[in-house]
Design a protein around this motif. Structure first.
Motif, PDB file in Angstrom:
ATOM      1  N   ARG A 145       0.936  -1.621   0.108  1.00 53.09           N
ATOM      2  CA  ARG A 145       0.208  -0.052   0.003  1.00 53.09           C
ATOM      3  C   ARG A 145       0.619   1.258   0.339  1.00 53.09           C
ATOM      4  O   ARG A 145      -0.059   2.211  -0.389  1.00 53.09           O
ATOM      5  N   ASP A 146       1.967   1.147   0.537  1.00 55.40           N
ATOM      6  CA  ASP A 146       2.679   2.477   0.567  1.00 55.40           C
ATOM      7  C   ASP A 146       3.880   2.378  -0.075  1.00 55.40           C
ATOM      8  O   ASP A 146       4.919   3.482  -0.918  1.00 55.40           O
ATOM      9  N   SER A 147       3.957   1.381  -0.994  1.00 52.96           N
ATOM     10  CA  SER A 147       5.740   1.037  -1.291  1.00 52.96           C
ATOM     11  C   SER A 147       4.958   0.756  -3.001  1.00 52.96           C
ATOM     12  O   SER A 147       6.090   0.627  -4.224  1.00 52.96           O
ATOM     13  N   MET A 148       4.005   1.621  -3.464  1.00 52.87           N
ATOM     14  CA  MET A 148       4.090   1.766  -4.752  1.00 52.87           C
ATOM     15  C   MET A 148       3.486   2.604  -5.375  1.00 52.87           C
ATOM     16  O   MET A 148       2.062   2.737  -5.695  1.00 52.87           O
ATOM     17  N   PRO A 149       3.554   3.807  -4.875  1.00 52.21           N
ATOM     18  CA  PRO A 149       3.175   4.951  -5.579  1.00 52.21           C
ATOM     19  C   PRO A 149       2.575   5.786  -6.557  1.00 52.21           C
ATOM     20  O   PRO A 149       1.579   6.122  -7.159  1.00 52.21           O
ATOM     21  N   GLU A 150       3.079   4.728  -7.743  1.00 51.35           N
ATOM     22  CA  GLU A 150       3.825   5.406  -9.014  1.00 51.35           C
ATOM     23  C   GLU A 150       2.323   4.616  -9.583  1.00 51.35           C
ATOM     24  O   GLU A 150       0.753   5.153 -10.200  1.00 51.35           O
ATOM     25  N   GLN A 151       1.882   3.331  -9.117  1.00 51.82           N
ATOM     26  CA  GLN A 151       1.235   2.189  -9.605  1.00 51.82           C
ATOM     27  C   GLN A 151      -0.630   3.089  -9.177  1.00 51.82           C
ATOM     28  O   GLN A 151      -1.198   2.801  -9.405  1.00 51.82           O
ATOM     29  N   LEU A 152      -0.112   3.523  -7.821  1.00 53.70           N
ATOM     30  CA  LEU A 152      -1.365   3.627  -7.272  1.00 53.70           C
ATOM     31  C   LEU A 152      -2.047   5.306  -7.992  1.00 53.70           C
ATOM     32  O   LEU A 152      -3.196   5.201  -8.369  1.00 53.70           O
ATOM     33  N   ARG A 153      -1.306   6.210  -7.828  1.00 50.28           N
ATOM     34  CA  ARG A 153      -1.685   7.559  -9.065  1.00 50.28           C
ATOM     35  C   ARG A 153      -1.683   7.126 -10.474  1.00 50.28           C
ATOM     36  O   ARG A 153      -3.293   7.746 -10.734  1.00 50.28           O
ATOM     37  N   MET A 154      -1.836   6.123 -10.691  1.00 49.45           N
ATOM     38  CA  MET A 154      -1.983   5.535 -12.621  1.00 49.45           C
ATOM     39  C   MET A 154      -3.614   4.814 -12.579  1.00 49.45           C
ATOM     40  O   MET A 154      -4.073   6.200 -12.997  1.00 49.45           O
ATOM     41  N   LEU A 155      -3.666   4.339 -11.233  1.00 50.00           N
ATOM     42  CA  LEU A 155      -5.355   3.816 -11.492  1.00 50.00           C
ATOM     43  C   LEU A 155      -6.188   4.941 -11.189  1.00 50.00           C
ATOM     44  O   LEU A 155      -7.337   5.110 -11.027  1.00 50.00           O
TER      45      LEU A 155
END
Length: 250
Positions: A145-155
């Motif tokens: 949940r905190d280690s994938m900021p780019e993927q989170l932002r993309m979605l």
């Protein structure tokens, strides 16, 4: 040498074809790939009359016809899996294989339907942007949940660019979708189930149940993965899809 079926990637609810760009980048060149935007999603924002899984499946079937795709390995993430099952139900002759990626053949439980209604209520009162600010993070396993900021932002960005009507129409359509376990029981094609053990949207027990249905089923169960296996465990998920494709092409 047989001509390979096309790998057809179907994204999930308030995603778009963009989610597959990184995932499919290193696929071998002899695997044809087709990834449409489903109705109301991505660049496919013409007004939608019917968001049902069957209507989405009819749209995909029409797209396959336009692309001259006669045989497809369907890879459906979440809602994309529901659409793939509806397509396989109506056009089994098109399907060389079916991968349910963080998805299920079972209908919504009453509790899940109530949650979708709550989400609709929230969106109608507070809007898409506020909904997206809290929707994506829990889809990842806690470890990511905190280690994938780019993927989170993309979605989050894809969701925020999606029309409000698609959110509401999609949630209602998923709540109303039929149980399609019979499609798997009668499948003349192999099935691949990829499940995250920490998936809050598709409970892991449900995925285990789904693997018991089709005559030929392969499964990949991923520890410390939530609802987004293609982002949380891309290499293993990619390899499973490629191995599955090789089986359908044999």
């Amino acid at each position: 040498m047989h001509q390979h079926p096309t790998l057809v990637f179907l994204h999930g609810f308030i995603e778009s074809r963009e989610i597959w760009t990184g995932f499919t980048r290193d696929f071998p060149n002899d695997y044809p790939i087709f990834a449409p935007d489903l109705l109301g999603h991505g660049d496919n924002t013409a007004p939608v009359v019917n968001y049902s899984m069957r209507a989405q499946a009819d749209y995909v079937a029409k797209q396959l016809q336009q692309q001259n795709i006669e045989k497809a390995v369907l890879i459906g993430h979440s809602m994309g899996g529901y659409v793939a099952l509806a397509l396989a139900e109506k056009h089994p002759e098109l399907v060389a294989g079916l991968c349910l990626l963080n998805s299920s053949a079972l209908a919504d439980t009453d509790e899940k339907k109530q949650n979708r209604e709550k989400n609709i209520d929230f969106i109608e009162r507070h809007g898409v942007e506020k909904f997206m600010n809290s929707f994506v993070r829990p889809l990842f396993a806690p470890a990511h949940r905190d280690s994938m900021p780019e993927q989170l932002r993309m979605l989050e960005n894809i969701g925020k660019a999606t029309p409000k009507e698609t959110f509401i129409g999609g949630l209602r359509a998923m709540a109303a979708r039929a149980d399609r376990t019979q499609v798997l029981r009668e499948a003349q094609f192999p099935v691949l189930v990829i499940a995250g053990k920490e998936d809050l949207a598709v409970p892991f027990e449900q995925s285990i149940e789904v693997t018991q249905l089709a005559p030929v089923t392969y499964a990949l169960f991923l520890a410390e993965v939530g609802h987004l296996a293609y982002l949380e465990a891309p290499e293993r998920t990619r390899q499973a899809v490629l191995d599955f494709a090789a089986v359908t092409f044999a």
